[in-house]
Design a protein around this motif. Structure first.
Motif, PDB file in Angstrom:
ATOM      1  N   SER A  13       0.850  -1.188   0.000  1.00 43.87           N
ATOM      2  CA  SER A  13       0.000   0.000   0.000  1.00 43.87           C
ATOM      3  C   SER A  13       0.884   1.236   0.000  1.00 43.87           C
ATOM      4  O   SER A  13       2.000   1.210   0.523  1.00 43.87           O
ATOM      5  N   SER A  64      -5.991  12.521  -6.351  1.00 44.87           N
ATOM      6  CA  SER A  64      -6.663  12.105  -7.581  1.00 44.87           C
ATOM      7  C   SER A  64      -6.157  12.841  -8.817  1.00 44.87           C
ATOM      8  O   SER A  64      -6.512  12.479  -9.938  1.00 44.87           O
ATOM      9  N   MET A  96       0.039   7.541 -10.680  1.00 49.80           N
ATOM     10  CA  MET A  96       0.857   6.873  -9.664  1.00 49.80           C
ATOM     11  C   MET A  96       1.621   5.712 -10.288  1.00 49.80           C
ATOM     12  O   MET A  96       1.193   5.126 -11.285  1.00 49.80           O
ATOM     13  N   GLY A 111      -7.691   5.719 -12.596  1.00 45.96           N
ATOM     14  CA  GLY A 111      -7.547   4.277 -12.421  1.00 45.96           C
ATOM     15  C   GLY A 111      -7.931   3.478 -13.647  1.00 45.96           C
ATOM     16  O   GLY A 111      -7.774   2.260 -13.670  1.00 45.96           O
ATOM     17  N   SER A 135      -3.701  -0.838  -8.390  1.00 46.67           N
ATOM     18  CA  SER A 135      -5.042  -0.275  -8.262  1.00 46.67           C
ATOM     19  C   SER A 135      -4.943   0.944  -7.355  1.00 46.67           C
ATOM     20  O   SER A 135      -3.922   1.155  -6.680  1.00 46.67           O
ATOM     21  N   ARG A 136      -5.994   1.717  -7.346  1.00 43.57           N
ATOM     22  CA  ARG A 136      -6.009   2.897  -6.485  1.00 43.57           C
ATOM     23  C   ARG A 136      -7.412   3.135  -5.967  1.00 43.57           C
ATOM     24  O   ARG A 136      -8.398   2.784  -6.608  1.00 43.57           O
ATOM     25  N   ASP A 137      -7.465   3.769  -4.798  1.00 40.20           N
ATOM     26  CA  ASP A 137      -8.713   4.191  -4.192  1.00 40.20           C
ATOM     27  C   ASP A 137      -8.564   5.677  -3.902  1.00 40.20           C
ATOM     28  O   ASP A 137      -7.924   6.054  -2.906  1.00 40.20           O
ATOM     29  N   ASN A 138      -9.126   6.496  -4.748  1.00 36.06           N
ATOM     30  CA  ASN A 138      -8.953   7.944  -4.585  1.00 36.06           C
ATOM     31  C   ASN A 138      -9.657   8.471  -3.349  1.00 36.06           C
ATOM     32  O   ASN A 138      -9.255   9.498  -2.794  1.00 36.06           O
ATOM     33  N   THR A 148      -4.984   6.235  -1.609  1.00 33.65           N
ATOM     34  CA  THR A 148      -4.086   5.087  -1.515  1.00 33.65           C
ATOM     35  C   THR A 148      -3.967   4.372  -2.852  1.00 33.65           C
ATOM     36  O   THR A 148      -4.965   4.212  -3.566  1.00 33.65           O
ATOM     37  N   VAL A 149      -2.762   3.949  -3.156  1.00 36.21           N
ATOM     38  CA  VAL A 149      -2.520   3.094  -4.316  1.00 36.21           C
ATOM     39  C   VAL A 149      -1.970   1.769  -3.804  1.00 36.21           C
ATOM     40  O   VAL A 149      -1.254   1.731  -2.797  1.00 36.21           O
ATOM     41  N   TYR A 150      -2.342   0.709  -4.486  1.00 35.66           N
ATOM     42  CA  TYR A 150      -1.981  -0.636  -4.050  1.00 35.66           C
ATOM     43  C   TYR A 150      -1.182  -1.362  -5.127  1.00 35.66           C
ATOM     44  O   TYR A 150      -1.297  -1.060  -6.316  1.00 35.66           O
ATOM     45  N   CYS A 196       6.710   3.734  -4.206  1.00 32.00           N
ATOM     46  CA  CYS A 196       5.631   4.331  -4.995  1.00 32.00           C
ATOM     47  C   CYS A 196       6.020   5.756  -5.354  1.00 32.00           C
ATOM     48  O   CYS A 196       6.879   6.368  -4.697  1.00 32.00           O
TER      49      CYS A 196
END
Length: 120
Positions: free
Chosen positions: A21, A30, A34, A55, A71-74, A78-80, A96
């Motif tokens: 993470s 956003s 990334m 994404g 993947s990412r969760d804006n 967080t980017v995974y 990252c």
């Protein structure tokens, strides 16, 4: 400007999985593409994967294609990096990065890195 902090590294056996993470500070996450890089012992830094601001777009180096997923969760800033079928040659410090482009090695901000060790 954005600050990046990686987590999730560790020791895993070959064939195993890890999820890294990267948490970003600031409200503008956003607006950044990334990416994830790695640098193994005695090796040059390698750009392995990138993801677009939304994404929707992703890029993978051949060395990780089919095994790693970015993947990412804006909403969570967080980017995974999901890493499956790990090999000893994946052993490296993983970083990252944030920037304007997700398909080329041109990033402006970097985390401090997290170590991944894959045992045979």
């Amino acid at each position: 400007q954005v600050q990046l902090v990686e987590s999730g590294g560790g020791l895993v056996q070959a064939g195993g999985s890890l999820r890294l993470s990267c948490a970003a500070s600031g409200r503008t996450f956003s607006t950044y593409a990334m990416g994830w890089f790695r640098q193994g012992p005695g090796k040059a830094r390698e750009f392995i994967t990138g993801i677009s601001m939304s994404g929707a777009g992703t890029y993978y180096a051949d060395s990780v294609k089919g095994r790693f997923t970015i993947s990412r969760d804006n909403a969570k800033n967080t980017v995974y990096l999901q890493m499956n079928s790990l090999k000893p040659e994946d052993t490296a410090t993983y970083y990252c990065a944030a920037g304007n482009y997700y398909t080329v090695d041109k990033f402006d901000y970097w985390g401090q890195g997290t170590q991944v060790t894959v045992s045979s």
